[in-house]
Design a protein around this motif. Sequence first.
Motif, PDB file in Angstrom:
ATOM      1  N   GLU A 271      17.088   7.311   8.532  1.00 16.55           N
ATOM      2  CA  GLU A 271      16.284   6.246   8.006  1.00 16.55           C
ATOM      3  C   GLU A 271      15.389   5.439   8.921  1.00 16.55           C
ATOM      4  OE1 GLU A 271      16.702   2.651   5.367  1.00 16.55           O
ATOM      5  OE2 GLU A 271      17.278   4.470   4.013  1.00 16.55           O
ATOM      6  N   MET A 272      16.256   5.191  10.098  1.00 14.92           N
ATOM      7  CA  MET A 272      15.565   4.291  11.182  1.00 14.92           C
ATOM      8  C   MET A 272      14.691   4.856  12.009  1.00 14.92           C
ATOM      9  SD  MET A 272      14.964   1.410  12.246  1.00 14.92           S
ATOM     10  CE  MET A 272      15.849   0.070  12.735  1.00 14.92           C
ATOM     11  N   GLN A 273      14.807   6.362  12.074  1.00 13.21           N
ATOM     12  CA  GLN A 273      14.026   7.148  12.920  1.00 13.21           C
ATOM     13  C   GLN A 273      12.733   7.686  12.043  1.00 13.21           C
ATOM     14  OE1 GLN A 273      15.157   8.127  16.007  1.00 13.21           O
ATOM     15  NE2 GLN A 273      13.148   8.763  16.355  1.00 13.21           N
ATOM     16  N   GLN A 274      12.690   7.766  10.634  1.00 11.44           N
ATOM     17  CA  GLN A 274      11.794   7.719   9.853  1.00 11.44           C
ATOM     18  C   GLN A 274      11.101   6.517   9.791  1.00 11.44           C
ATOM     19  OE1 GLN A 274      13.721   8.543   6.226  1.00 11.44           O
ATOM     20  NE2 GLN A 274      12.854  10.255   6.005  1.00 11.44           N
ATOM     21  N   TYR A 275      11.595   5.239   9.867  1.00  6.07           N
ATOM     22  CA  TYR A 275      10.731   4.107  10.050  1.00  6.07           C
ATOM     23  C   TYR A 275       9.877   4.055  11.447  1.00  6.07           C
ATOM     24  CZ  TYR A 275       9.971  -0.944  10.419  1.00  6.07           C
ATOM     25  OH  TYR A 275       9.463  -2.161  10.793  1.00  6.07           O
ATOM     26  N   ILE A 276      10.413   4.400  12.356  1.00  9.25           N
ATOM     27  CA  ILE A 276       9.753   4.520  13.972  1.00  9.25           C
ATOM     28  C   ILE A 276       8.608   5.496  13.554  1.00  9.25           C
ATOM     29  CG2 ILE A 276      10.075   4.921  16.334  1.00  9.25           C
ATOM     30  CD1 ILE A 276      11.274   2.264  15.324  1.00  9.25           C
TER      31      ILE A 276
ATOM     32  N   ASN B 276      -2.776   6.233   9.328  1.00 10.53           N
ATOM     33  CA  ASN B 276      -2.879   7.729   8.915  1.00 10.53           C
ATOM     34  C   ASN B 276      -1.244   8.125   8.857  1.00 10.53           C
ATOM     35  OD1 ASN B 276      -3.798  10.043   8.352  1.00 10.53           O
ATOM     36  ND2 ASN B 276      -4.539  10.756  10.423  1.00 10.53           N
ATOM     37  N   PHE B 277      -1.059   7.892   7.477  1.00 10.91           N
ATOM     38  CA  PHE B 277       0.213   8.146   7.219  1.00 10.91           C
ATOM     39  C   PHE B 277       0.571   9.012   5.887  1.00 10.91           C
ATOM     40  CE2 PHE B 277      -1.268   4.115   5.578  1.00 10.91           C
ATOM     41  CZ  PHE B 277      -0.947   4.000   4.357  1.00 10.91           C
ATOM     42  N   ASP B 278       1.769   9.149   5.596  1.00 11.20           N
ATOM     43  CA  ASP B 278       2.046   9.994   4.223  1.00 11.20           C
ATOM     44  C   ASP B 278       2.499   9.254   3.441  1.00 11.20           C
ATOM     45  OD1 ASP B 278       3.672  11.445   2.497  1.00 11.20           O
ATOM     46  OD2 ASP B 278       2.937  13.152   3.645  1.00 11.20           O
ATOM     47  N   ILE B 279       1.968   8.892   2.060  1.00 19.43           N
ATOM     48  CA  ILE B 279       2.396   8.179   1.209  1.00 19.43           C
ATOM     49  C   ILE B 279       3.836   8.249   0.536  1.00 19.43           C
ATOM     50  CG2 ILE B 279       1.950   9.556  -1.128  1.00 19.43           C
ATOM     51  CD1 ILE B 279       1.207   5.879  -0.913  1.00 19.43           C
ATOM     52  N   ASN B 280       4.488   9.287   1.054  1.00 20.21           N
ATOM     53  CA  ASN B 280       5.918   9.607   0.816  1.00 20.21           C
ATOM     54  C   ASN B 280       6.732   8.724   1.821  1.00 20.21           C
ATOM     55  OD1 ASN B 280       5.479  11.073  -1.261  1.00 20.21           O
ATOM     56  ND2 ASN B 280       5.018  12.697  -0.092  1.00 20.21           N
ATOM     57  N   GLU B 281       6.304   8.217   2.751  1.00 20.80           N
ATOM     58  CA  GLU B 281       7.024   7.417   4.015  1.00 20.80           C
ATOM     59  C   GLU B 281       6.978   5.879   3.539  1.00 20.80           C
ATOM     60  OE1 GLU B 281       5.955   9.705   7.858  1.00 20.80           O
ATOM     61  OE2 GLU B 281       4.384   9.031   6.930  1.00 20.80           O
ATOM     62  N   ILE B 282       6.116   5.441   2.573  1.00 16.17           N
ATOM     63  CA  ILE B 282       5.929   4.003   2.129  1.00 16.17           C
ATOM     64  C   ILE B 282       7.341   3.354   1.975  1.00 16.17           C
ATOM     65  CG2 ILE B 282       5.040   2.555   0.800  1.00 16.17           C
ATOM     66  CD1 ILE B 282       3.160   3.352   3.015  1.00 16.17           C
ATOM     67  N   SER B 283       8.218   4.144   1.456  1.00 19.24           N
ATOM     68  CA  SER B 283       9.514   3.407   0.837  1.00 19.24           C
ATOM     69  C   SER B 283      10.314   2.943   1.971  1.00 19.24           C
ATOM     70  CB  SER B 283      10.318   4.498  -0.002  1.00 19.24           C
ATOM     71  OG  SER B 283      10.565   5.563   0.676  1.00 19.24           O
ATOM     72  N   VAL B 284      10.404   3.903   3.187  1.00 16.02           N
ATOM     73  CA  VAL B 284      10.928   3.350   4.528  1.00 16.02           C
ATOM     74  C   VAL B 284      10.534   2.110   4.917  1.00 16.02           C
ATOM     75  CG1 VAL B 284      11.397   4.165   6.664  1.00 16.02           C
ATOM     76  CG2 VAL B 284      11.472   5.739   4.810  1.00 16.02           C
ATOM     77  N   LEU B 285       9.055   1.877   4.993  1.00 13.95           N
ATOM     78  CA  LEU B 285       8.443   0.604   5.282  1.00 13.95           C
ATOM     79  C   LEU B 285       8.842  -0.650   4.579  1.00 13.95           C
ATOM     80  CD1 LEU B 285       6.221  -0.467   7.375  1.00 13.95           C
ATOM     81  CD2 LEU B 285       4.583  -0.123   5.559  1.00 13.95           C
TER      82      LEU B 285
ATOM     83  N   SER C 141       9.139  -2.755  -4.155  1.00 15.09           N
ATOM     84  CA  SER C 141       9.415  -1.889  -4.960  1.00 15.09           C
ATOM     85  C   SER C 141       8.283  -1.171  -5.993  1.00 15.09           C
ATOM     86  CB  SER C 141      10.393  -2.990  -6.262  1.00 15.09           C
ATOM     87  OG  SER C 141       9.520  -3.666  -6.849  1.00 15.09           O
ATOM     88  N   ASP C 142       7.162  -1.987  -6.033  1.00 17.77           N
ATOM     89  CA  ASP C 142       5.921  -1.143  -6.765  1.00 17.77           C
ATOM     90  C   ASP C 142       5.378  -0.008  -5.790  1.00 17.77           C
ATOM     91  OD1 ASP C 142       5.847  -2.896  -9.167  1.00 17.77           O
ATOM     92  OD2 ASP C 142       5.318  -4.458  -7.612  1.00 17.77           O
ATOM     93  N   LEU C 143       5.465  -0.250  -4.329  1.00 15.54           N
ATOM     94  CA  LEU C 143       5.064   0.628  -3.468  1.00 15.54           C
ATOM     95  C   LEU C 143       6.077   1.848  -3.585  1.00 15.54           C
ATOM     96  CD1 LEU C 143       3.608  -1.344  -0.533  1.00 15.54           C
ATOM     97  CD2 LEU C 143       2.545   0.098  -1.777  1.00 15.54           C
ATOM     98  N   LYS C 144       7.265   1.491  -3.644  1.00 18.52           N
ATOM     99  CA  LYS C 144       8.253   2.590  -3.697  1.00 18.52           C
ATOM    100  C   LYS C 144       7.800   3.468  -4.886  1.00 18.52           C
ATOM    101  CE  LYS C 144      12.461   1.136  -1.958  1.00 18.52           C
ATOM    102  NZ  LYS C 144      13.978   0.575  -2.045  1.00 18.52           N
ATOM    103  N   LYS C 145       7.620   2.867  -6.160  1.00 18.35           N
ATOM    104  CA  LYS C 145       7.163   3.935  -7.304  1.00 18.35           C
ATOM    105  C   LYS C 145       6.034   4.597  -6.986  1.00 18.35           C
ATOM    106  CE  LYS C 145       8.888   0.281 -10.625  1.00 18.35           C
ATOM    107  NZ  LYS C 145       8.808  -0.946 -11.316  1.00 18.35           N
ATOM    108  N   ALA C 146       5.137   4.050  -6.278  1.00 21.97           N
ATOM    109  CA  ALA C 146       3.858   4.895  -5.961  1.00 21.97           C
ATOM    110  C   ALA C 146       4.032   6.109  -5.121  1.00 21.97           C
ATOM    111  CB  ALA C 146       2.783   4.020  -5.305  1.00 21.97           C
ATOM    112  N   SER C 147       5.198   5.899  -4.203  1.00 19.44           N
ATOM    113  CA  SER C 147       5.275   6.914  -3.206  1.00 19.44           C
ATOM    114  C   SER C 147       6.101   7.926  -4.017  1.00 19.44           C
ATOM    115  CB  SER C 147       6.213   6.395  -1.948  1.00 19.44           C
ATOM    116  OG  SER C 147       7.245   5.790  -2.303  1.00 19.44           O
ATOM    117  N   LYS C 148       6.893   7.732  -4.910  1.00 18.80           N
ATOM    118  CA  LYS C 148       7.573   8.583  -5.612  1.00 18.80           C
ATOM    119  C   LYS C 148       6.702   9.524  -6.501  1.00 18.80           C
ATOM    120  CE  LYS C 148      12.256   6.526  -5.160  1.00 18.80           C
ATOM    121  NZ  LYS C 148      12.872   5.479  -5.579  1.00 18.80           N
TER     122      LYS C 148
END
Length: 175
Positions: A56-61, A146-155, A165-172
């Motif tokens: 998870e931390m690696q995804q964040y980085i 320039n990022f993938d929307i699916n990565e937002i929940s990690v941020l 929590s709303d951004l997490k819903k959007a990424s899902k």
Amino acid sequence: MKNFIITIVFAFVSTAFYAQGAFDKYDGQDDVTSVIVNKKMFDLMSKVKVDASDKEMQQYINLIKKLDYLKVFTTKNPKIEADMKASADKYVKSSGLEELMRVNDSGRNVRISVKSGATDSQVKELLMFIDGAKNNETVLLSLTGNFDINEISVLTDKMQLPGGSDLKKASKGKR
């Protein structure tokens, strides 16, 4: 002719300036809490040594290496809230953002708009606006890179962003 050229140059410069600082007027304003993280800070954060087993931390980085700017403004002041809403609406229309998601829950309105990148899940810019409902804060969040929307929940997990929590819903929802 010289005046015409100067006018054209001024128009392009002011348009570029507006795109960079559409919401900067809220920074330092009374009754507004602001968090601004620029590319240099993201670069510094990405140099942190991480245990290879911490996925998870690696995804964040990996995500923060792709980010340019994060701006978050929050307020409970009704006048500033109205101005933020008007600024967000104007910016969405003028910058070519498209609505990704809209949620209305108990008087709380969440709108997430994006400017797409090379693929459907790639995003160059994300704008989230949350109307404060009954003593809740109004949140205006702008994220560029320039990022993938699916990565937002990690941020949102690591930075504990307002509206996370709303951004997490959007990424899902975009998968």
